[in-house]
Design an enzyme around this catalytic site. Structure first.
Site, PDB file in Angstrom:
ATOM      1  N   LYS A  22      -3.578 -18.817 -23.249  1.00  0.00           N
ATOM      2  CA  LYS A  22      -4.147 -17.581 -22.670  1.00  0.00           C
ATOM      3  C   LYS A  22      -3.215 -17.022 -21.603  1.00  0.00           C
ATOM      4  CE  LYS A  22      -7.285 -17.934 -19.142  1.00  0.00           C
ATOM      5  NZ  LYS A  22      -7.016 -17.219 -17.892  1.00  0.00           N
ATOM      6  N   ASN A  23      -2.811 -17.875 -20.671  1.00  0.00           N
ATOM      7  CA  ASN A  23      -2.063 -17.363 -19.526  1.00  0.00           C
ATOM      8  C   ASN A  23      -0.648 -16.923 -19.892  1.00  0.00           C
ATOM      9  OD1 ASN A  23      -4.289 -17.620 -17.957  1.00  0.00           O
ATOM     10  ND2 ASN A  23      -3.626 -19.494 -16.912  1.00  0.00           N
ATOM     11  N   ARG A  94      -7.983 -10.454 -13.508  1.00  0.00           N
ATOM     12  CA  ARG A  94      -6.940 -10.258 -12.514  1.00  0.00           C
ATOM     13  C   ARG A  94      -5.555 -10.089 -13.124  1.00  0.00           C
ATOM     14  NH1 ARG A  94      -7.570 -11.287  -7.498  1.00  0.00           N
ATOM     15  NH2 ARG A  94      -5.389 -11.863  -7.501  1.00  0.00           N
ATOM     16  N   CYS A 118     -11.967 -13.218  -6.192  1.00  0.00           N
ATOM     17  CA  CYS A 118     -12.777 -13.691  -7.313  1.00  0.00           C
ATOM     18  C   CYS A 118     -13.413 -15.004  -6.899  1.00  0.00           C
ATOM     19  CB  CYS A 118     -11.972 -13.814  -8.591  1.00  0.00           C
ATOM     20  SG  CYS A 118     -10.933 -15.246  -8.665  1.00  0.00           S
ATOM     21  N   ARG A 123      -7.273 -14.494  -3.473  1.00  0.00           N
ATOM     22  CA  ARG A 123      -6.255 -14.113  -4.443  1.00  0.00           C
ATOM     23  C   ARG A 123      -5.621 -12.737  -4.186  1.00  0.00           C
ATOM     24  NH1 ARG A 123      -8.068 -16.146 -10.334  1.00  0.00           N
ATOM     25  NH2 ARG A 123      -5.811 -16.119 -10.593  1.00  0.00           N
ATOM     26  N   PRO A 124      -4.908 -12.609  -3.057  1.00  0.00           N
ATOM     27  CA  PRO A 124      -4.228 -11.337  -2.787  1.00  0.00           C
ATOM     28  C   PRO A 124      -3.071 -11.097  -3.764  1.00  0.00           C
ATOM     29  CG  PRO A 124      -3.589 -12.994  -1.169  1.00  0.00           C
ATOM     30  CD  PRO A 124      -4.644 -13.628  -2.034  1.00  0.00           C
ATOM     31  N   VAL A 125      -2.522  -9.869  -3.760  1.00  0.00           N
ATOM     32  CA  VAL A 125      -1.369  -9.567  -4.631  1.00  0.00           C
ATOM     33  C   VAL A 125      -0.165  -9.121  -3.797  1.00  0.00           C
ATOM     34  CG1 VAL A 125      -2.662  -9.071  -6.755  1.00  0.00           C
ATOM     35  CG2 VAL A 125      -2.264  -7.230  -5.105  1.00  0.00           C
ATOM     36  N   ASP A 126      -0.163  -9.497  -2.514  1.00  0.00           N
ATOM     37  CA  ASP A 126       0.914  -9.066  -1.625  1.00  0.00           C
ATOM     38  C   ASP A 126       2.306  -9.483  -2.119  1.00  0.00           C
ATOM     39  OD1 ASP A 126      -0.244 -11.640  -1.029  1.00  0.00           O
ATOM     40  OD2 ASP A 126       1.122 -11.781   0.675  1.00  0.00           O
ATOM     41  N   LEU A 127       2.399 -10.634  -2.760  1.00  0.00           N
ATOM     42  CA  LEU A 127       3.726 -11.096  -3.197  1.00  0.00           C
ATOM     43  C   LEU A 127       4.254 -10.263  -4.372  1.00  0.00           C
ATOM     44  CD1 LEU A 127       3.109 -14.950  -2.987  1.00  0.00           C
ATOM     45  CD2 LEU A 127       4.117 -13.439  -1.267  1.00  0.00           C
ATOM     46  N   ASP A 309      -5.725 -25.638 -12.728  1.00  0.00           N
ATOM     47  CA  ASP A 309      -6.601 -25.257 -13.837  1.00  0.00           C
ATOM     48  C   ASP A 309      -7.154 -26.477 -14.593  1.00  0.00           C
ATOM     49  OD1 ASP A 309      -6.032 -22.698 -13.101  1.00  0.00           O
ATOM     50  OD2 ASP A 309      -4.825 -22.196 -14.859  1.00  0.00           O
ATOM     51  N   ILE A 331      -4.156 -25.052  -4.257  1.00  0.00           N
ATOM     52  CA  ILE A 331      -3.749 -23.712  -4.706  1.00  0.00           C
ATOM     53  C   ILE A 331      -4.800 -22.666  -4.326  1.00  0.00           C
ATOM     54  CG2 ILE A 331      -3.009 -22.307  -6.686  1.00  0.00           C
ATOM     55  CD1 ILE A 331      -1.126 -24.657  -6.207  1.00  0.00           C
ATOM     56  N   ARG A 401     -13.713 -16.678 -21.880  1.00  0.00           N
ATOM     57  CA  ARG A 401     -12.447 -16.090 -21.409  1.00  0.00           C
ATOM     58  C   ARG A 401     -11.270 -16.965 -21.836  1.00  0.00           C
ATOM     59  NH1 ARG A 401     -11.588 -16.027 -15.535  1.00  0.00           N
ATOM     60  NH2 ARG A 401      -9.614 -15.343 -16.350  1.00  0.00           N
TER      61      ARG A 401
END
Ligand SMILES: CC(=O)N[C@H]1[C@@H](OP(=O)(O)OP(=O)(O)OC[C@H]2O[C@@H](n3ccc(=O)[nH]c3=O)[C@H](O)[C@@H]2O)O[C@H](CO)[C@@H](O)[C@@H]1O
Ligand SMILES: C=C(OP(=O)(O)O)C(=O)O
Length: 422
Positions: A22-23, A94, A118, A123-127, A309, A331, A401
């Site tokens: 999936k990922n 996401r 979530c 879970r920021p997206v700053d990077l 995971d 994580i 999912r």
């Protein structure tokens, strides 16, 4: 809302085919936005997340055809009709943020909803954003959206040093860099097999990339990318999950398509717990050695460490181990929501911040439980397989999912499991 009914039924024996990851697939699909030639992905998993990514790409004007029952995805993005990833889709998944880098690199502009937090953490997206800014992108955050523009002449190669390892940020930057002017060096990049798979696919499309699988990836930008056909790498998380089924129930199961190098750190912990893993011609054979599973301590880390995971599923195993195990989640800040549900099944778990202490009990007992996220839901199914009596796991849309045909795969090995349509 569907539920899953599981009854503890002793040992499991048989074979389980492992699907494409999936990922990996969620990162490979947006790569279509980098080229106007077709991209064909084989060995794709049949999952609701893949359908969500399909809808997102289609909303941008890409064509996505699902062939051979969904195992082949034929993607093509001749010309995009829209460059806006809407909140309604991004909030569901996401990984939607992965369309940002490709759209910006190819067409110079994109608007993508901020994903928000979530269940498992903030879970920021700053990077992701800092990497694109380093390549010259101008970003404006307003109305809950990222409004991104590339400089005139397109993104520029840059040196990006990630302060912490991020799979998604590495993927976004890697895709964007393939079409940037000049050289990009990604330092402290993620080394997950899904990154390696993405780099291989991009190279098939004509990208110039070196170093994937190490923490430094170098990308020489090219003017355009072409089409390609690429098989999605095996899902190491589905693999690890089903490896735990004979570990927790006893018996012996062969995981078709499994490879040790995808789950090295996980196999070391299984070995310490008394579970044997052997390579076969077609995959991996897993069996429980004599006696009860032994307690082991686990700490989650970026690849090649123990994957976050698989933490929930490993916890399900350790609930019935002899002794006390300590699981440290490094994580995500809130990834123990399965613990109170497992406790309802008779497990003894104490959670303090990012650490869970699990004292094994001889037997779990079936109970009605609720799935809170994808891996938590499958951990409850594993626990149910080993418990006395019936377990009903509700809210299995989380499960859908990331796991295809879970009832079929487990019942083929003798498990008593069925879906109750809701
Ligand atoms: C679709 C997909 O591939 N999902 C996987 C991906 O998620 P995802 O790519 O979202 O995970 P990351 O590797 O980015 O996250 C790692 C850590 O970095 C933090 N972070 C991340 C990005 C950022 O801009 N800022 C920041 O602080 C996150 O909050 C988290 O604490 O890798 C995770 C870690 O292996 C897995 O659990 C997910 O299953
Ligand atoms: C956390 C996961 O997925 P996502 O990053 O899509 O939430 C997962 O696959 O376990």
């Amino acid at each position: 809302m569907d539920s899953i009914l599981v009854k503890g039924n002793g040992e499991l024996r048989g074979q389980i085919p492992i699907a494409g990851a999936k990922n990996a697939c969620l990162a490979l699909m947006p790569a279509t936005l980098l080229s106007d030639e077709p991209l064909t992905l084989t060995n794709a998993p049949r999952l609701s997340d893949i359908r969500t990514m399909t809808q997102l790409l289609q909303s941008l004007g890409a064509e996505v055809a699902s062939l051979q029952g969904g195992q082949v995805l034929a993607l093509s993005s001749h010309a995009l009709t829209d460059h806006r990833a809407d909140y309604d889709i991004v909030r569901k998944m996401r990984a939607s943020i992965l369309v940002l880098g490709p759209m910006l690199a190819r067409d110079g502009h994109a608007v993508v909803s901020l994903p928000g937090g979530c269940a498992i953490g903030a879970r920021p997206v700053d990077l992701h954003l800092k990497a694109l800014e380093a390549m010259g992108a101008e970003l404006d955050l307003r109305d809950g959206y990222i409004h991104a523009k590339a400089p005139a002449g397109g993104l520029k190669g840059a040196r990006v040093v990630f302060p912490l390892v991020s799979v998604g940020a590495t993927e976004n930057a890697l895709m964007a860099a393939t079409l940037a002017k000049g050289t990009t060096v990604l330092e402290n990049a993620a080394r997950e097999p899904e990154i390696v798979d993405l780099a291989r696919c991009l190279r098939r499309m004509g990208a110039r990339i070196e170093g994937e699988g190490s923490s430094t990836i170098t990308i020489e930008g090219v003017d355009r990318l072409g089409g390609a056909t690429h098989p999605v790498v095996t899902d190491r998380i589905e693999l690890g999950t089903y490896m735990l089924a004979p570990a927790i129930c006893g018996g012996e199961v062969e995981l078709l398509g499994g490879r040790i190098e995808l789950v090295g750190a996980f196999c070391e912990k299984l070995d310490a717990a008394g579970i044997s893993v052997e390579e076969t011609e077609r995959g991996l054979r897993v069996a429980r050695r004599n006696g009860r599973v032994k307690a082991v301590d686990v700490m989650t880390e970026p690849f090649p460490g123990f994957p976050t995971d698989l933490q929930a599923q490993m916890m399900a195993l350790l609930c019935t181990a002899e002794g006390t195990s300590v699981l440290e989640e490094r994580i995500f800040e809130n990834r123990f929501m399965h613990a109170p549900e497992l406790t309802r099944m008779g497990a003894r778990i104490e959670v303090h911040g990012g650490t869970a202490t699990v004292t094994g009990v001889e037997k779990l007992r079936g109970a009605p439980v609720m799935a809170t996220d994808l891996r938590a839901s499958v951990s409850l199914i594993l626990a149910g397989l080993a418990a006395e009596g019936e377990t009903i796991v509700s809210r299995v849309y989380h499960l859908d999912r990331g796991y295809e045909r879970v009832e079929e795969k487990l019942s083929a090995c003798g498990a008593q499991i069925r879906r109750i349509p809701g």
